[in-house]
Design a protein around this motif. Structure first.
Motif, PDB file in Angstrom:
ATOM      1  N   LEU A 282       0.830  -1.199   0.000  1.00  0.00           N
ATOM      2  CA  LEU A 282       0.000   0.000   0.000  1.00  0.00           C
ATOM      3  C   LEU A 282       0.867   1.254   0.000  1.00  0.00           C
ATOM      4  O   LEU A 282       0.639   2.197  -0.775  1.00  0.00           O
ATOM      5  CB  LEU A 282      -0.920  -0.036   1.225  1.00  0.00           C
ATOM      6  N   VAL A 283       1.876   1.272   0.857  1.00  0.00           N
ATOM      7  CA  VAL A 283       2.791   2.419   0.907  1.00  0.00           C
ATOM      8  C   VAL A 283       3.538   2.573  -0.416  1.00  0.00           C
ATOM      9  O   VAL A 283       3.674   3.683  -0.952  1.00  0.00           O
ATOM     10  CB  VAL A 283       3.778   2.264   2.084  1.00  0.00           C
ATOM     11  N   ALA A 284       4.020   1.464  -0.958  1.00  0.00           N
ATOM     12  CA  ALA A 284       4.794   1.506  -2.205  1.00  0.00           C
ATOM     13  C   ALA A 284       3.960   1.954  -3.399  1.00  0.00           C
ATOM     14  O   ALA A 284       4.499   2.465  -4.389  1.00  0.00           O
ATOM     15  CB  ALA A 284       5.401   0.130  -2.488  1.00  0.00           C
ATOM     16  N   ALA A 285       2.652   1.783  -3.332  1.00  0.00           N
ATOM     17  CA  ALA A 285       1.773   2.132  -4.454  1.00  0.00           C
ATOM     18  C   ALA A 285       1.439   3.614  -4.508  1.00  0.00           C
ATOM     19  O   ALA A 285       0.862   4.084  -5.494  1.00  0.00           O
ATOM     20  CB  ALA A 285       0.481   1.319  -4.361  1.00  0.00           C
ATOM     21  N   VAL A 286       1.780   4.363  -3.463  1.00  0.00           N
ATOM     22  CA  VAL A 286       1.423   5.781  -3.409  1.00  0.00           C
ATOM     23  C   VAL A 286       2.416   6.608  -4.216  1.00  0.00           C
ATOM     24  O   VAL A 286       3.583   6.733  -3.856  1.00  0.00           O
ATOM     25  CB  VAL A 286       1.375   6.268  -1.947  1.00  0.00           C
ATOM     26  N   TRP A 287       1.929   7.146  -5.314  1.00  0.00           N
ATOM     27  CA  TRP A 287       2.693   8.044  -6.180  1.00  0.00           C
ATOM     28  C   TRP A 287       1.748   9.103  -6.725  1.00  0.00           C
ATOM     29  O   TRP A 287       0.544   8.862  -6.845  1.00  0.00           O
ATOM     30  CB  TRP A 287       3.320   7.287  -7.356  1.00  0.00           C
ATOM     31  N   THR A 292      -6.894   5.931  -6.633  1.00  0.00           N
ATOM     32  CA  THR A 292      -7.215   5.237  -5.392  1.00  0.00           C
ATOM     33  C   THR A 292      -7.765   3.832  -5.645  1.00  0.00           C
ATOM     34  O   THR A 292      -7.482   2.907  -4.869  1.00  0.00           O
ATOM     35  CB  THR A 292      -8.232   6.051  -4.581  1.00  0.00           C
ATOM     36  N   GLY A 293      -8.555   3.654  -6.688  1.00  0.00           N
ATOM     37  CA  GLY A 293      -9.091   2.325  -6.990  1.00  0.00           C
ATOM     38  C   GLY A 293      -8.002   1.326  -7.314  1.00  0.00           C
ATOM     39  O   GLY A 293      -8.067   0.151  -6.921  1.00  0.00           O
ATOM     40  N   GLU A 294      -6.982   1.779  -8.011  1.00  0.00           N
ATOM     41  CA  GLU A 294      -5.837   0.911  -8.347  1.00  0.00           C
ATOM     42  C   GLU A 294      -5.085   0.504  -7.087  1.00  0.00           C
ATOM     43  O   GLU A 294      -4.675  -0.659  -6.934  1.00  0.00           O
ATOM     44  CB  GLU A 294      -4.913   1.656  -9.307  1.00  0.00           C
ATOM     45  N   ILE A 295      -4.891   1.449  -6.166  1.00  0.00           N
ATOM     46  CA  ILE A 295      -4.192   1.154  -4.916  1.00  0.00           C
ATOM     47  C   ILE A 295      -4.998   0.166  -4.080  1.00  0.00           C
ATOM     48  O   ILE A 295      -4.436  -0.768  -3.477  1.00  0.00           O
ATOM     49  CB  ILE A 295      -3.925   2.456  -4.139  1.00  0.00           C
ATOM     50  N   TYR A 296      -6.297   0.351  -4.038  1.00  0.00           N
ATOM     51  CA  TYR A 296      -7.156  -0.577  -3.301  1.00  0.00           C
ATOM     52  C   TYR A 296      -7.000  -1.994  -3.843  1.00  0.00           C
ATOM     53  O   TYR A 296      -6.840  -2.960  -3.071  1.00  0.00           O
ATOM     54  CB  TYR A 296      -8.615  -0.133  -3.406  1.00  0.00           C
ATOM     55  N   HIS A 309     -10.297  -6.604   6.941  1.00  0.00           N
ATOM     56  CA  HIS A 309     -11.011  -6.556   8.215  1.00  0.00           C
ATOM     57  C   HIS A 309     -12.261  -5.689   8.061  1.00  0.00           C
ATOM     58  O   HIS A 309     -12.190  -4.553   7.550  1.00  0.00           O
ATOM     59  CB  HIS A 309     -10.103  -5.963   9.292  1.00  0.00           C
ATOM     60  N   PRO A 310     -13.424  -6.155   8.510  1.00  0.00           N
ATOM     61  CA  PRO A 310     -14.663  -5.367   8.351  1.00  0.00           C
ATOM     62  C   PRO A 310     -14.649  -4.038   9.080  1.00  0.00           C
ATOM     63  O   PRO A 310     -15.398  -3.121   8.731  1.00  0.00           O
ATOM     64  CB  PRO A 310     -15.748  -6.302   8.882  1.00  0.00           C
ATOM     65  N   ILE A 311     -13.809  -3.895  10.096  1.00  0.00           N
ATOM     66  CA  ILE A 311     -13.715  -2.627  10.814  1.00  0.00           C
ATOM     67  C   ILE A 311     -13.335  -1.486   9.871  1.00  0.00           C
ATOM     68  O   ILE A 311     -13.739  -0.332  10.071  1.00  0.00           O
ATOM     69  CB  ILE A 311     -12.695  -2.749  11.967  1.00  0.00           C
ATOM     70  N   LEU A 312     -12.599  -1.793   8.813  1.00  0.00           N
ATOM     71  CA  LEU A 312     -12.125  -0.764   7.894  1.00  0.00           C
ATOM     72  C   LEU A 312     -13.199  -0.300   6.919  1.00  0.00           C
ATOM     73  O   LEU A 312     -12.966   0.647   6.147  1.00  0.00           O
ATOM     74  CB  LEU A 312     -10.900  -1.275   7.128  1.00  0.00           C
ATOM     75  N   GLY A 313     -14.339  -0.938   6.924  1.00  0.00           N
ATOM     76  CA  GLY A 313     -15.431  -0.493   6.078  1.00  0.00           C
ATOM     77  C   GLY A 313     -15.127  -0.540   4.600  1.00  0.00           C
ATOM     78  O   GLY A 313     -15.492   0.376   3.851  1.00  0.00           O
ATOM     79  N   ALA A 314     -14.435  -1.594   4.154  1.00  0.00           N
ATOM     80  CA  ALA A 314     -14.092  -1.787   2.736  1.00  0.00           C
ATOM     81  C   ALA A 314     -13.243  -0.640   2.193  1.00  0.00           C
ATOM     82  O   ALA A 314     -13.328  -0.290   1.014  1.00  0.00           O
ATOM     83  CB  ALA A 314     -15.349  -1.978   1.899  1.00  0.00           C
ATOM     84  N   SER A 315     -12.399  -0.057   3.033  1.00  0.00           N
ATOM     85  CA  SER A 315     -11.513   1.027   2.635  1.00  0.00           C
ATOM     86  C   SER A 315     -10.107   0.734   3.147  1.00  0.00           C
ATOM     87  O   SER A 315      -9.942   0.160   4.224  1.00  0.00           O
ATOM     88  CB  SER A 315     -12.002   2.355   3.206  1.00  0.00           C
ATOM     89  N   VAL A 316      -9.093   1.146   2.375  1.00  0.00           N
ATOM     90  CA  VAL A 316      -7.712   0.951   2.819  1.00  0.00           C
ATOM     91  C   VAL A 316      -7.009   2.295   3.033  1.00  0.00           C
ATOM     92  O   VAL A 316      -5.784   2.340   3.149  1.00  0.00           O
ATOM     93  CB  VAL A 316      -6.906   0.082   1.838  1.00  0.00           C
ATOM     94  N   GLY A 317      -7.779   3.371   3.105  1.00  0.00           N
ATOM     95  CA  GLY A 317      -7.148   4.651   3.385  1.00  0.00           C
ATOM     96  C   GLY A 317      -8.023   5.836   3.030  1.00  0.00           C
ATOM     97  O   GLY A 317      -9.086   5.696   2.429  1.00  0.00           O
ATOM     98  N   HIS A 318      -7.519   7.021   3.394  1.00  0.00           N
ATOM     99  CA  HIS A 318      -8.231   8.266   3.127  1.00  0.00           C
ATOM    100  C   HIS A 318      -7.288   9.415   3.411  1.00  0.00           C
ATOM    101  O   HIS A 318      -6.215   9.254   4.002  1.00  0.00           O
ATOM    102  CB  HIS A 318      -9.476   8.373   4.014  1.00  0.00           C
ATOM    103  N   GLY A 319      -7.693  10.612   2.998  1.00  0.00           N
ATOM    104  CA  GLY A 319      -6.923  11.791   3.337  1.00  0.00           C
ATOM    105  C   GLY A 319      -7.045  12.124   4.805  1.00  0.00           C
ATOM    106  O   GLY A 319      -7.983  11.700   5.493  1.00  0.00           O
ATOM    107  N   GLN A 348      -4.438   2.077   5.699  1.00  0.00           N
ATOM    108  CA  GLN A 348      -4.863   1.126   6.727  1.00  0.00           C
ATOM    109  C   GLN A 348      -5.090  -0.252   6.133  1.00  0.00           C
ATOM    110  O   GLN A 348      -5.692  -0.370   5.058  1.00  0.00           O
ATOM    111  CB  GLN A 348      -6.177   1.624   7.367  1.00  0.00           C
ATOM    112  N   VAL A 349      -4.608  -1.267   6.835  1.00  0.00           N
ATOM    113  CA  VAL A 349      -4.885  -2.649   6.446  1.00  0.00           C
ATOM    114  C   VAL A 349      -5.276  -3.439   7.690  1.00  0.00           C
ATOM    115  O   VAL A 349      -4.938  -3.064   8.815  1.00  0.00           O
ATOM    116  CB  VAL A 349      -3.676  -3.327   5.756  1.00  0.00           C
TER     117      VAL A 349
END
Length: 384
Positions: A282-287, A292-296, A309-319, A348-349
């Motif tokens: 995830l960190v390496a994909a940030v350029w 965002t869809g590609e990173i997900y 994990h369901p706690i993340l609400g189907a998201s791996v990050g945000h601003g 977040q993962v």
């Protein structure tokens, strides 16, 4: 993350002129006035309250400790700030903003109405509004009555992004300071749990460190079931064999930083390896320019055969910045947004698996022309 939020804010709220001098706000206001010129707005009214005040803080530096505040920002002329505090509190309120003209919102007609006398025109005057979706109906009615038919309110939230995804140099300095407080509190959070095996005590110890470092707000969640769920403070103080899984967010001088914490990962070793690999991916994909869809998609691939994990609400990050949760959202094909240089993102993962264990971890990164710069990252997991 959905957390409890304190009813009375603590910490340092005085305008830090050494880090955010007056010329910083002149520049921000110039950006706003350029939009006002294009839209034909004579002024922009910016509302914020103790819960959400990103635009208000960005343009005025004022952060409501309680109730609400509103900045009246004209295209030309002097600004005014209304705050929902008594007149005896105004001297303290003036230390929190570059705007010298500060009035009590409890004397609304006396403070609000006269400011608009400068706008004398035969035609209806257009005004932009920011944050009015948060405003209580009673206050909104007062604004409407005061402005009457002489003024027309136009929603500005979608026309301009303030604060923007691209952080200014001084904003980056503030976020770095928040991340340092976060890491100090997270270390205490983890160390305390290793000593007493009480998740809630550990969370309180971490919060105490952040408060001593002048944090304005601290939010914590802990798991009492081995990482399946996270809950706010319960006051049970039960010992827990582990692992410790928790969440910590701090706000310092208006800027947020947050982190997931997992300690004693022996019971989650299979999941741990995949979670760490997924966070690295995830960190390496940030350029700059990456969507965002590609990173997900890359992050979910790195987690396989496990699911997010369901706690993340189907998201791996945000601003993240003046708001704890800013755009863009790192989801599958939802508002697929290109990342910008000098954007700051909370990545977040997590894995929830009955056999392999439960893990949550995260990092805060700045997006640079050379890739992601890590500002904060969850402490090492595989310990004890």
């Amino acid at each position: 993350m959905q957390t409890m939020h304190p009813s009375i804010m603590l910490g340092s709220y005085v305008w830090a002129q050494d880090r955010l001098p007056h010329d910083e706000f002149v520049s921000r206001l110039d950006e706003l006035r350029a939009v006002m010129d294009r839209q034909g707005w004579q002024a922009v009214l910016v509302y914020g309250d103790a819960r959400e005040h990103a635009a208000l803080a960005y343009l005025s530096n004022f952060i409501p400790r309680m109730r609400w505040s509103m900045a009246l920002l004209p295209r030309t002329g002097e600004a005014r700030l209304l705050c929902s505090m008594s007149t005896r509190d105004l001297p303290a309120m003036r230390t929190m903003t570059w705007i010298p003209d500060v009035h009590s919102g409890w004397e609304f007609e006396k403070a609000f109405d006269p400011w608009f006398e400068r706008f004398k025109a035969e035609q209806t005057v257009d005004l932009g509004t920011i944050g009015f979706d948060l405003m209580a109906p009673a206050l909104h009615d007062s604004v409407r009555r005061s402005l009457s038919d002489r003024f027309r309110l136009q929603r500005a939230d979608d026309v301009l992004a303030m604060p923007s995804s691209r952080k200014r140099p001084r904003e980056l300095t503030m976020i770095r300071a928040s991340c340092k407080v976060l890491e100090a509190a997270a270390k205490t959070f983890a160390d305390s749990w290793r000593g007493n095996r009480e998740p809630e005590t550990a969370a309180l110890d971490g919060e105490r460190v952040a408060r001593l470092l002048a944090a304005q707000d601290v939010r914590t969640l802990v798991s009492l079931d081995g990482g399946r769920t996270l809950v706010p403070y319960q006051g049970r103080f039960e010992k827990n064999a582990g692992p410790l899984v928790g969440y910590l967010a701090v706000k310092v001088a208006g800027y947020w930083a947050d982190m997931f914490i997992t300690v004693n990962g022996h019971s989650a070793r299979p999941a741990l390896r995949y979670a760490e690999a997924a966070l690295d991916a995830l960190v390496a994909a940030v350029w700059p320019g990456v969507r965002t869809g590609e990173i997900y998609a890359k992050t979910v691939d790195a987690l396989r055969p496990f699911k997010l994990h369901p706690i993340l609400g189907a998201s791996v990050g945000h601003g993240i910045g003046l708001s704890l949760h800013e755009k863009p959202e790192f989801r599958a094909a939802v508002e697929d947004t290109a990342l910008v240089e000098d954007g700051v993102y909370a990545l977040q993962v997590g894995i929830a698996d009955a056999k392999s264990g439960h893990v949550l971890m995260s990092a805060i990164v700045r997006n640079t022309a050379k890739g992601a710069e890590i500002l904060a990252r969850s402490p090492p997991i595989a310990e004890d």
